[in-house]
Design a protein around this motif. Sequence first.
Motif, short mmCIF file in Angstrom:
data_model
loop_
_atom_site.label_atom_id
_atom_site.label_comp_id
_atom_site.label_asym_id
_atom_site.label_seq_id
_atom_site.Cartn_x
_atom_site.Cartn_y
_atom_site.Cartn_z
N LYS A 113 0.83 -1.21 0.00
CA LYS A 113 0.00 0.00 0.00
C LYS A 113 0.87 1.26 0.00
N LYS A 114 1.96 1.23 0.73
CA LYS A 114 2.86 2.39 0.79
C LYS A 114 3.44 2.69 -0.60
N VAL A 115 3.79 1.65 -1.35
CA VAL A 115 4.41 1.83 -2.66
C VAL A 115 3.37 2.13 -3.75
N THR A 116 2.25 1.41 -3.74
CA THR A 116 1.28 1.53 -4.83
C THR A 116 0.09 2.42 -4.50
N GLY A 117 -0.18 2.63 -3.22
CA GLY A 117 -1.38 3.37 -2.83
C GLY A 117 -2.61 2.49 -2.76
N LEU A 118 -2.44 1.21 -3.04
CA LEU A 118 -3.55 0.26 -3.05
C LEU A 118 -3.27 -0.92 -2.13
N PHE A 169 -7.34 -4.98 -3.31
CA PHE A 169 -7.93 -4.02 -4.25
C PHE A 169 -7.21 -4.08 -5.59
N PHE A 170 -5.89 -4.20 -5.56
CA PHE A 170 -5.12 -4.32 -6.79
C PHE A 170 -5.59 -5.54 -7.60
N LYS A 171 -5.81 -6.63 -6.88
CA LYS A 171 -6.22 -7.88 -7.52
C LYS A 171 -7.59 -7.72 -8.22
N GLN A 172 -8.46 -6.86 -7.66
CA GLN A 172 -9.80 -6.66 -8.21
C GLN A 172 -9.82 -5.69 -9.39
N LEU A 173 -8.76 -4.91 -9.56
CA LEU A 173 -8.73 -3.91 -10.64
C LEU A 173 -8.88 -4.58 -12.00
#
Length: 172
Positions: free
Chosen positions: A148-153, A157-161
């Motif tokens: 989350k610190k690196v991507t903001g996600l 949530f990233f997996k659901q994008l």
Amino acid sequence: MVVKAELEKMGIRFALLELGSVETMDDLSPEQLRELKIALLKSGLELMDDKRAVLIEKIKNIIIEMVHYSDEVPKINHSVYISEKLGQDYTHAAKMFSEVKGITIEHFIIAHKIERVKELLLYDELSLTQISYMLNYSSVAHLSQQFKKVTGLTPSFFKQLKIKKRIALDNL
């Protein structure tokens, strides 16, 4: 093979030729170096005669190999692993890396680990727990926090994008 062919074509004798490294038997003149650089560039290769640049490339390759192409990230301290692979003092290598790249080795490793997490999440074959173990995170929470610190996600949530945002390894 390309490097060997160019060296032979130019009549440059070499004692050692392995991936990413050539040891010539004689010192090359500035003109020979220039010609070799041009010939290699035509083949998409680059002559790196700067010792700092060579060291940085070795460090980058060690990290990429460690994170992206091994089954598990080594369980030993990264500094020990890199130092052993380089065969030289980590402090010197880390200082040089930071000066040239403008980022610490640790941050470079984190960036690559996060890209590896993204890749593994896209494959959807491993759980987050398995991924955290594979990449030697102390816990799933630590991996999630760093992600989350690196991507903001969050990883979930990233997996659901629908559109997966990954960064090419060369751009890290």
